[in-house]
Every structure is written in structure tokens, then in C-alpha cells.
Design a protein around this motif. Structure first.
Motif: not given
Length: 184
Positions: A60-62, A88-93, A113-121, A140-150
Motif C-alpha cells: 500500500v502506498e499513499m 507514523y500512524e495514519i487514519w483515513e476517515i 476509518a482505515t488505520y495504517y502505520q507507515g513511513y513518509i518517503t 509507504a504503508i506497513n501491511g494493508t491497514g485495519a478497518k474500524g471506527m475512529a
């Protein structure tokens, strides 16, 4: 009935993972757009019966673009994160427009929301003579994210929105004055 999701209702929140116990996530002011790419390369083997494909691991890249805001410290933090190598932690709300879900979300302050952890590239600042100054950030995102409610606080939701002021003399809101002003 299916309703389209407008881009203005999807935004990102950021927080340095090392500061998770002491800091709320922050919204980057004036986000104009962001994109998320999920990709998995595959390898194939030619057999006498045709190709056999084996899927690879998804990555996953953002990319985020915002107009630079004076005094926005998050922009500086994200630029420094490339050098620091900070995770960094990133939430896509998604602030949905579905009336039933929106009613519940406004009551609980929780949104899909989808929660991600990743690095600023990468970061790129653009300074056009007749345009607003833009900041583009690659992640650059580690893994593929986790869905939930933020949870989305008032400050995160309305980072660039200003409060109503009356026509009388302005008195800065501090402490008890701020609470009294919000209750009006």
C-alpha cells in the motif's frame, strides 16, 4: 439506494507512533486530495496447459497533497520524518453522508476509518508565482491497514473552520470564557 462518496468527506489524520500515549492525531490543514494504491505483483509460470499465476504480497502506498498553511506544525513534522525515519500512524476517515450512519457518528463522534502505520518517503513543495503553495507527501504503508471506527474530535473535524463571532468587541476565548461561548 447507493450514494456516491465525495472526496471532501474523506480525510487523513496523522500521529507519530512514538507520541501515541501523549498526543492526539492531527489533521493536515487544507488537504486538497489524497490517493491510496494497493498493488500486488504476481509471478507466472508457463506450463503446457497455459500460464499459472501466483499472487505476490500486497503493498500500500499513499500520496497526499495540501496547500501549505501558515503555522501548521504538522507539515514541518512530516517533512522531518523522512530524515528521522519516524513511523507514523495514519487514519483515513470517511465522514459518510448516509443519514442513519451519520446520525450515529455525530452522536458517538466515531466514523468509519482505515488505520495504517507507515513511513513518509517523499515530500515536494511547489511554489508557483500565481498559485497557492502546495505540499505533496508520499507514504509507504506497513501491511494493508485495519478497518474500524475512529473518534474524530471537533478540532480534528474543523481544523480550518473558524467559530462565529458577534459584532461587539472581540474578547479572546480562554478557559471558562471558551466553555461559556461554546454553550451559547
Amino acid at each position: 439506494m447507493t450514494t456516491a462518496i465525495k472526496g471532501i468527506n474523506v480525510f487523513l489524520l496523522f500521529r507519530k507512533l512514538a507520541e501515541a500515549e501523549s498526543t492526539e492525531a492531527k489533521r493536515l490543514a487544507f488537504q486538497t486530495e489524497h490517493s491510496r494504491t494497493i498493488e500486488a505483483d504476481s509471478s507466472n509460470t508457463v506450463t503446457k496447459d497455459g500460464n499459472v499465476n501466483v499472487p505476490g504480497v500486497a503493498t500500500v502506498e499513499m500520496d497526499v497533497t495540501s496547500v501549505l498553511a501558515q503555522g501548521d506544525t504538522l507539515q514541518d513534522e512530516l517533512e522531518k520524518a523522512i530524515i528521522d525515519g519516524s513511523l507514523y500512524e495514519i487514519w483515513e476517515i470517511t465522514k459518510t453522508e448516509d443519514e442513519e450512519t451519520l446520525g450515529k457518528a455525530e452522536e458517538t463522534k466515531k466514523y468509519p476509518a482505515t488505520y495504517y502505520q507507515g513511513y513518509i518517503t517523499s515530500t515536494e513543495s511547489t511554489f508557483g508565482a500565481e498559485d497557492l503553495t502546495e505540499l505533496s507527501i508520499g507514504l509507504a504503508i506497513n501491511g494493508t491497514g485495519a478497518k474500524g471506527m475512529a473518534t474524530v474530535t471537533e478540532e480534528q473535524s474543523e481544523v480550518i473552520q473558524y467559530a462565529f463571532r458577534d459584532t461587539d468587541k472581540y474578547v479572546p476565548e480562554t478557559g471558562d470564557n471558551a466553555k461559556a461561548a461554546k454553550s451559547k
